[in-house]
Design a protein around this motif. Structure first.
Motif, mmCIF file in Angstrom:
data_model
loop_
_atom_site.group_PDB
_atom_site.id
_atom_site.type_symbol
_atom_site.label_atom_id
_atom_site.label_comp_id
_atom_site.label_asym_id
_atom_site.label_seq_id
_atom_site.Cartn_x
_atom_site.Cartn_y
_atom_site.Cartn_z
ATOM 1 N N LEU A 1 -6.135 25.439 2.740
ATOM 2 C CA LEU A 1 -5.974 24.163 3.461
ATOM 3 C C LEU A 1 -7.329 23.679 3.975
ATOM 4 N N ALA A 2 -8.108 24.603 4.499
ATOM 5 C CA ALA A 2 -9.410 24.217 5.062
ATOM 6 C C ALA A 2 -10.326 23.660 3.976
ATOM 7 N N ALA A 3 -10.317 24.294 2.793
ATOM 8 C CA ALA A 3 -11.316 23.952 1.779
ATOM 9 C C ALA A 3 -10.817 22.993 0.697
ATOM 10 N N SER A 4 -9.510 22.897 0.494
ATOM 11 C CA SER A 4 -8.994 22.013 -0.574
ATOM 12 C C SER A 4 -8.570 20.651 -0.045
ATOM 13 N N VAL A 5 -8.343 20.565 1.263
ATOM 14 C CA VAL A 5 -7.903 19.285 1.840
ATOM 15 C C VAL A 5 -9.111 18.638 2.519
ATOM 16 N N PRO A 6 -9.543 17.479 2.027
ATOM 17 C CA PRO A 6 -10.738 16.853 2.614
ATOM 18 C C PRO A 6 -10.457 16.286 4.007
ATOM 19 N N VAL B 1 9.530 31.175 3.540
ATOM 20 C CA VAL B 1 9.192 29.757 3.332
ATOM 21 C C VAL B 1 9.015 29.081 4.692
ATOM 22 N N ALA B 2 9.921 29.394 5.625
ATOM 23 C CA ALA B 2 9.834 28.792 6.971
ATOM 24 C C ALA B 2 8.516 29.178 7.639
ATOM 25 N N ASP B 3 8.119 30.440 7.524
ATOM 26 C CA ASP B 3 6.853 30.900 8.141
ATOM 27 C C ASP B 3 5.663 30.159 7.538
ATOM 28 N N ALA B 4 5.640 30.085 6.209
ATOM 29 C CA ALA B 4 4.510 29.440 5.524
ATOM 30 C C ALA B 4 4.421 27.966 5.910
ATOM 31 N N HIS B 5 5.562 27.288 5.923
ATOM 32 C CA HIS B 5 5.542 25.846 6.218
ATOM 33 C C HIS B 5 5.229 25.577 7.693
ATOM 34 N N ALA B 6 5.713 26.440 8.583
ATOM 35 C CA ALA B 6 5.377 26.263 10.012
ATOM 36 C C ALA B 6 3.875 26.462 10.206
ATOM 37 N N PHE B 7 3.326 27.453 9.503
ATOM 38 C CA PHE B 7 1.881 27.704 9.599
ATOM 39 C C PHE B 7 1.088 26.499 9.071
ATOM 40 N N MET B 8 1.520 25.959 7.932
ATOM 41 C CA MET B 8 0.796 24.804 7.366
ATOM 42 C C MET B 8 0.881 23.610 8.310
ATOM 43 N N ARG B 9 2.059 23.386 8.881
ATOM 44 C CA ARG B 9 2.217 22.256 9.803
ATOM 45 C C ARG B 9 1.294 22.417 11.011
ATOM 46 N N ARG B 10 1.286 23.612 11.603
ATOM 47 C CA ARG B 10 0.421 23.865 12.768
ATOM 48 C C ARG B 10 -1.036 23.617 12.416
ATOM 49 N N GLU C 1 -1.771 19.941 11.998
ATOM 50 C CA GLU C 1 -1.748 19.217 13.285
ATOM 51 C C GLU C 1 -2.993 19.543 14.102
ATOM 52 N N GLU C 2 -3.432 20.795 14.043
ATOM 53 C CA GLU C 2 -4.645 21.157 14.789
ATOM 54 C C GLU C 2 -5.850 20.391 14.242
ATOM 55 N N ARG C 3 -5.898 20.239 12.941
ATOM 56 C CA ARG C 3 -7.081 19.608 12.333
ATOM 57 C C ARG C 3 -7.021 18.079 12.352
ATOM 58 N N PHE C 4 -5.850 17.525 12.073
ATOM 59 C CA PHE C 4 -5.761 16.061 11.896
ATOM 60 C C PHE C 4 -5.037 15.363 13.048
ATOM 61 N N GLY C 5 -4.582 16.144 14.034
ATOM 62 C CA GLY C 5 -3.845 15.574 15.151
ATOM 63 C C GLY C 5 -2.349 15.555 14.849
ATOM 64 N N ALA C 6 -1.571 15.467 15.925
ATOM 65 C CA ALA C 6 -0.110 15.556 15.755
ATOM 66 C C ALA C 6 0.421 14.396 14.917
ATOM 67 N N ALA D 1 2.608 13.940 9.879
ATOM 68 C CA ALA D 1 3.176 12.985 8.911
ATOM 69 C C ALA D 1 3.001 13.428 7.456
ATOM 70 N N VAL D 2 2.067 14.352 7.219
ATOM 71 C CA VAL D 2 1.837 14.821 5.836
ATOM 72 C C VAL D 2 3.087 15.568 5.360
ATOM 73 N N ARG D 3 3.589 15.189 4.192
ATOM 74 C CA ARG D 3 4.776 15.873 3.691
ATOM 75 C C ARG D 3 4.395 17.199 3.032
ATOM 76 N N LEU D 4 5.182 18.226 3.333
ATOM 77 C CA LEU D 4 4.945 19.570 2.803
ATOM 78 C C LEU D 4 6.061 19.910 1.819
ATOM 79 N N LEU D 5 5.693 20.064 0.557
ATOM 80 C CA LEU D 5 6.693 20.392 -0.468
ATOM 81 C C LEU D 5 6.675 21.893 -0.725
ATOM 82 N N TYR D 6 7.830 22.433 -1.071
ATOM 83 C CA TYR D 6 7.879 23.804 -1.592
ATOM 84 C C TYR D 6 8.009 23.723 -3.112
ATOM 85 N N GLY D 7 7.289 24.564 -3.827
ATOM 86 C CA GLY D 7 7.413 24.624 -5.285
ATOM 87 C C GLY D 7 7.433 26.061 -5.770
ATOM 88 N N GLY D 8 8.163 26.303 -6.846
ATOM 89 C CA GLY D 8 8.260 27.641 -7.430
ATOM 90 C C GLY D 8 9.715 27.988 -7.662
#
Ligand SMILES: O=C[C@H](O)COP(=O)(O)O
Length: 252
Positions: A148-153, A182-191, A194-199, A204-211
């Motif tokens: 997330l840190a390095a792939s998301v500008p 899945v819940a753990d991974a998505h909660a972590f991504m959301r946090r 939000e820390e980086r881009f604000g709440a 607002a960024v949509r988080l998809l699950y794939g696989g």
């Protein structure tokens, strides 16, 4: 924050003009009411994009599966984000694990592709996810944090970016993580977002699950908190399966 579900199909290197029949059936379902409550996206191979845009109209969005970092130039075989936009694409997948594995794409390159997508007015669907070895080593969240840190500008918003979490070991295998994982991974991504881009934007960024998403497991996966949709591979090639997955999405 309410986020509308997005069900995205990635046809990968599959499909010829004959496959447009499946797309038309998806479009019919979208026109029949499906797209009133769920956003539908199909990313066919670049060879089909133009015909797919013509078939889809406004009810189903089309996207590319990759783009170059440059807008044009001497890059034989590559496709640029403005070229995709010119055909009517609205999204482009970047950093899929198959591109990272097959073409050695790094996080920095993926970030540059996401920026190129934004510059062309496209929404970047940025893919991240751990390998089987990383999961077994207990590194899932640290891998996701690093990607997330390095792939998301800088500058990601809910309007220009979608993140797809795809555990590499779950792609095309029929295996899926547990709902709790899945819940753990998505909660972590959301946090993290939000820390980086604000709440506001991070929320607002949509988080998809794939696989290995299919009609039989879609409802369970799509009901997980912070799962705002799915990136579907194999099951997106058949209209009936893709439509069933869309029907399983929470309405918003
Ligand atoms: O982009 C889609 C994913 O790689 C998932 O593929 P799959 O649904 O065939 O497992």
């Amino acid at each position: 924050m309410t986020r509308r579900s997005l069900i995205a199909g990635n046809w990968k290197m599959n499909g010829t003009r004959a496959s447009l029949g499946e797309l038309r059936a998806m479009v019919d379902a979208a026109r029949g009411g499906l797209s009133a409550s769920v956003d539908l996206l199909v990313c066919p191979p670049a060879t089909l994009l133009s015909a797919a845009v013509e078939a889809a109209g406004e009810v189903l969005a089309l996207g590319g599966q990759d783009c170059h970092t440059a807008a044009s130039g001497a890059h034989t075989g590559d496709v640029s984000a403005p070229m995709l936009a010119d055909l009517g694409a609205r999204f482009v997948i970047v950093g899929h694990s198959e591109r990272r594995a097959d073409h050695g794409e790094t996080d920095a390159l993926v970030a540059a592709k996401a920026k190129a997508a934004w510059d062309a007015g496209l929404v970047a669907v940025i893919c991240i996810g751990e390998t089987e070895a990383e999961r077994k080593g207990g590194e899932t969240l640290s891998v996701l944090g690093r990607q997330l840190a390095a792939s998301v500008p800088d500058g990601a918003t809910g309007a220009n970016t979608v993140i797809a979490y795809e555990p590499v070991w779950a792609i095309g295998t029929g295996l899926t993580p547990t709902v709790a994982d899945v819940a753990d991974a998505h909660a972590f991504m959301r946090r993290t977002l939000e820390e980086r881009f604000g709440a506001g934007e991070g929320g607002a960024v949509r988080l998809l699950y794939g696989g290995s998403v299919k009609p039989s497991n879609a409802a369970e996966l799509l009901a997980v908190a912070n799962v705002d949709g799915a990136l579907v591979g194999g099951a997106s090639l058949k209209a009936a399966d893709f439509i069933a997955i869309c029907e399983a999405a929470p309405r918003g």
